[in-house]
Write a protein that holds these residues in place. Structure first.
Motif, short mmCIF file in Angstrom:
data_model
loop_
_atom_site.label_atom_id
_atom_site.label_comp_id
_atom_site.label_asym_id
_atom_site.label_seq_id
_atom_site.Cartn_x
_atom_site.Cartn_y
_atom_site.Cartn_z
N UNK A 68 0.83 -1.21 0.00
CA UNK A 68 0.00 0.00 0.00
C UNK A 68 0.86 1.25 0.00
N UNK A 69 2.00 1.20 0.70
CA UNK A 69 2.89 2.36 0.74
C UNK A 69 3.45 2.66 -0.65
N UNK A 70 3.76 1.63 -1.41
CA UNK A 70 4.28 1.85 -2.76
C UNK A 70 3.25 2.49 -3.67
N UNK A 71 1.96 2.24 -3.40
CA UNK A 71 0.90 2.79 -4.24
C UNK A 71 0.35 4.12 -3.73
N UNK A 118 11.09 8.56 1.31
CA UNK A 118 11.61 8.15 2.61
C UNK A 118 11.58 6.63 2.71
N UNK A 119 12.65 6.03 3.23
CA UNK A 119 12.67 4.56 3.35
C UNK A 119 11.63 4.07 4.35
N UNK A 120 11.04 2.94 4.01
CA UNK A 120 10.05 2.36 4.91
C UNK A 120 10.75 1.75 6.13
N UNK A 178 3.21 5.85 5.55
CA UNK A 178 2.33 7.00 5.72
C UNK A 178 0.97 6.54 6.26
N UNK A 179 0.19 7.50 6.75
CA UNK A 179 -1.09 7.17 7.39
C UNK A 179 -2.05 6.49 6.42
#
Length: 288
Positions: A100-103, A109-111, A120-121
């Protein structure tokens, strides 16, 4: 729950106890028994599906698929269950959030920031704005996958042994009549194997029942969680108007599990007799 419960401070004895045992937190405690039953109802078929896939993979003529089946059953069976119960939900949760973070997340910023996993939220699962039932459902979903992976490996071992126990002459006879390998598997092997598999699957079902208190370790508010919370004289957030009653709450859980195993034994014994009728197997005890 009752009309006279509006002022519990004025109550004593059984009237006070009836109000206390029908409070909102106790209704959650009673509902948690349903959570355990729901977990069993979902996990058992899913784990059986995992096990059937693992057993068929172990018998496959395709070497990589056969290796995968062997590695799955050997690895999961050789590692303590609690490690998988803790690892699988965390791995799945972080995997979903990473996708989900990639989309959904902007920026580079590195995960992985040291030992922290930060997204992110918008990529969080479930979202902070989601209602409580979504959080509960997501937790149960992760628990079902964790239980299914572990018990699916044990089921795969049982089913593989049951398939091996089917007389090879029956399979050869089916092939001699012109059946394909797929037809032999579907019409002869699989129907015959259940008689041999049921004793092992019955034991596995009992172990699954006894493993459900591990839901507490996965963050699901199950019966063990509520028994500890309500039975103690106080928690980090509340103080209860009674001494330590954990003995009685855990005794109620003990009775619940004894009833579950008692009913399961009776049902499984009847199913075993039905499937073993007319067959000389350990489950039948001879030819009927």
């Amino acid at each position: 729950m009752f009309s006279y419960c509006t002022d519990p401070s004025a109550l004593e004895g059984l009237a006070w106890l009836s109000c206390y045992l029908t409070s909102g937190t106790h209704l959650l405690f009673y509902g948690s028994f349903g959570t355990v039953l729901l977990l069993l109802a979902i996990t058992a078929p899913v784990a059986l599906l995992f096990g059937f896939g693992g057993a068929m993979a172990s018998r496959s003529r395709i070497a990589p698929l056969r290796w995968f089946g062997k590695i799955y059953t050997s690895m999961v069976r050789g590692i303590p269950d609690i490690l998988f119960f803790l690892f699988v939900p965390i791995a799945l949760d972080q995997g979903f959030e990473w996708l989900r973070a990639k989309m959904l997340c902007e920026g580079d910023e590195p995960i992985r920031q040291g030992n922290d996993f930060v997204v992110c939220a918008a990529a969080k699962l479930p979202l902070s704005t989601s209602p409580p039932w979504v959080h509960d459902t997501y937790g149960i979903f992760l628990a079902v996958i964790a239980f299914s992976v572990v018990f699916g490996a044990f089921a795969a071992n049982v089913l593989y042994g049951a398939m091996q126990a089917v007389p090879h002459a029956q399979l050869e006879t089916a092939e001699a009549y012109g059946m394909t390998q797929r037809q032999v598997t579907r019409r002869v092997l699989i129907p015959q194997m259940w008689t041999y598999a049921l004793p092992g699957l019955s034991n596995l079902w009992m172990i699954l029942i006894k493993a459900t208190p591990l839901l507490f370790l996965l963050g699901v508010e199950d019966i063990v969680y509520w028994a500890r919370e309500l039975g103690g004289s106080k928690t980090s957030a509340f103080s209860y108007p009674h001494p330590d009653w954990r003995l009685y709450y855990f005794l109620a859980i003990l009775v619940f599990y004894l009833l579950m195993t008692f009913i399961s034994e009776r049902v499984l014994a009847r199913v075993t007799r039905r499937l073993s009728r007319g067959q000389a197997t350990m489950g039948a005890g001879g030819i009927a």
